[in-house]
Write a protein that holds these residues in place. Structure first.
Motif, PDB file in Angstrom:
ATOM      1  N   UNK A 112       0.836  -1.185   0.000  1.00 59.47           N
ATOM      2  CA  UNK A 112       0.000   0.000   0.000  1.00 59.47           C
ATOM      3  C   UNK A 112       0.876   1.242   0.000  1.00 59.47           C
ATOM      4  N   UNK A 113       0.228   2.395  -0.038  1.00 60.52           N
ATOM      5  CA  UNK A 113       0.969   3.652   0.000  1.00 60.52           C
ATOM      6  C   UNK A 113       1.761   3.782   1.294  1.00 60.52           C
ATOM      7  N   UNK A 114       1.199   3.318   2.409  1.00 64.39           N
ATOM      8  CA  UNK A 114       1.914   3.392   3.685  1.00 64.39           C
ATOM      9  C   UNK A 114       3.167   2.527   3.681  1.00 64.39           C
ATOM     10  N   UNK A 115       3.176   1.478   2.855  1.00 60.98           N
ATOM     11  CA  UNK A 115       4.333   0.594   2.801  1.00 60.98           C
ATOM     12  C   UNK A 115       5.581   1.226   2.215  1.00 60.98           C
ATOM     13  N   UNK A 116       5.425   2.391   1.572  1.00 58.57           N
ATOM     14  CA  UNK A 116       6.584   3.076   1.007  1.00 58.57           C
ATOM     15  C   UNK A 116       7.529   3.571   2.091  1.00 58.57           C
ATOM     16  N   UNK A 238      10.011   1.400  -8.676  1.00 63.03           N
ATOM     17  CA  UNK A 238      11.126   0.639  -9.218  1.00 63.03           C
ATOM     18  C   UNK A 238      11.820  -0.173  -8.132  1.00 63.03           C
ATOM     19  N   UNK A 239      11.964   0.399  -6.949  1.00 61.79           N
ATOM     20  CA  UNK A 239      12.651  -0.297  -5.858  1.00 61.79           C
ATOM     21  C   UNK A 239      11.713  -1.243  -5.120  1.00 61.79           C
ATOM     22  N   UNK A 240      10.574  -0.732  -4.715  1.00 62.18           N
ATOM     23  CA  UNK A 240       9.718  -1.510  -3.826  1.00 62.18           C
ATOM     24  C   UNK A 240       8.508  -2.152  -4.462  1.00 62.18           C
ATOM     25  N   UNK A 241       8.236  -1.865  -5.730  1.00 57.74           N
ATOM     26  CA  UNK A 241       7.053  -2.423  -6.350  1.00 57.74           C
ATOM     27  C   UNK A 241       5.885  -1.451  -6.321  1.00 57.74           C
ATOM     28  N   UNK A 242       4.948  -1.632  -7.239  1.00 52.24           N
ATOM     29  CA  UNK A 242       3.783  -0.754  -7.335  1.00 52.24           C
ATOM     30  C   UNK A 242       2.756  -1.132  -6.283  1.00 52.24           C
ATOM     31  N   UNK A 243       2.289  -0.161  -5.480  1.00 50.14           N
ATOM     32  CA  UNK A 243       1.269  -0.485  -4.470  1.00 50.14           C
ATOM     33  C   UNK A 243      -0.037  -0.917  -5.105  1.00 50.14           C
TER      34      UNK A 243
END
Length: 263
Positions: A112-116, A238-243
């Motif tokens: 999710x967005x918070x996971x960024x 690119x680093x963490x994946x698309x939420x």
């Protein structure tokens, strides 16, 4: 290069720290690759769900951090035990910080967005540790020349100044600027002198009776977010994946569960 390696890495006992950093970065990158393949339904990896309970990788990460941390305390800074403990600690820290957002929100917000927040914290942590390893701090190195002491002392003073400016930027509601300002010169200074974000503690304290200042900070925040939102999202994706896309909990026009009876 060999002289620098001995005086700045081996002699002050920073080799375990370097090994921990390499293991930390590798653990994070490998974990992100595996989770993205699981999410895409590709490869041999699957979620660990014994008895239907999803075991997040923060759990083995905490175990590795405990083992590596106690091992490092008991083994000192030299020898094979210190090196092995550092690697174990770095692997565990990578797993833990990869799910930092889950710990912060006490919810599965990985995609999710918070996971960024996890990606941002990992980047800042790696940058700070790399600066310490670089030998800029004059602790643990013997027989420093006057020029070396002066140059390293200036770096320490700059670091303290950046930390103070980062606190001001954080007070103004600029968390990302404050984090990256700790390791990147002038970033914290820019965040400290510019207008505060709307809703920040600084804005509530100093803009409460200044409507023009409130209007300016809201307009600037709007243009800033519109300008940098897309590049930042592409880098983080690119680093963490698309939420995952967010779905509203209460849609404006929900579909009826059953058709109404005819009149």
């Amino acid at each position: 290069m060999g002289h620098w390696w001995y005086r700045n890495i081996v002699e002050p006992g920073k080799l375990p720290l370097l090994l921990a950093l390499l293991a930390f970065v590798m653990s994070f990158l490998v974990t992100r690759v595996i989770t993205r393949t699981i999410r895409a339904g590709r490869g041999p990896f699957k979620n660990v769900t014994p008895g239907g309970l999803h075991i997040h990788h923060v759990v083995p990460g905490v175990i590795l951090v405990i083992i590596g941390g106690f091992g490092a305390v008991g083994s000192g800074r030299y020898g094979f035990g210190a090196w092995a403990s550092a690697v174990i600690f770095g692997l565990g820290a990578g797993l833990v910080l990869d799910e930092f957002a889950l710990i912060l929100h006490l919810d599965d917000v990985y995609w999710s967005e918070q996971g960024r927040k996890s990606v941002e914290l990992v980047v800042v942590t790696a940058a700070v540790v790399a600066l310490v390893i670089g030998g800029f701090v004059p602790f643990g190195v013997n027989d420093l020349s006057s020029e070396e002491r002066q140059s390293r002392g200036l770096v320490v003073m700059n670091g303290a100044t950046n930390f103070f400016l980062a606190l001001i930027a954080l007070w103004k509601g600029k968390a990302r600027t404050a984090l990256f300002g700790l390791v990147v010169p002038l970033v914290a200074l820019v965040g400290a002198i510019r207008l505060a974000r709307p809703g920040s503690p600084y804005a509530k304290r100093f803009y409460a009776n200044r409507p023009r200042a409130r209007a300016r900070t809201e307009l600037r925040a709007f243009h800033h977010d519109r300008r940098w939102a897309s590049p930042r999202r592409r880098f983080e994706n690119f680093i963490g994946g698309t939420p995952d896309p967010e779905h509203p909990e209460h849609p404006e026009h929900p579909e009826p569960l059953e058709k109404p009876p005819p009149h």
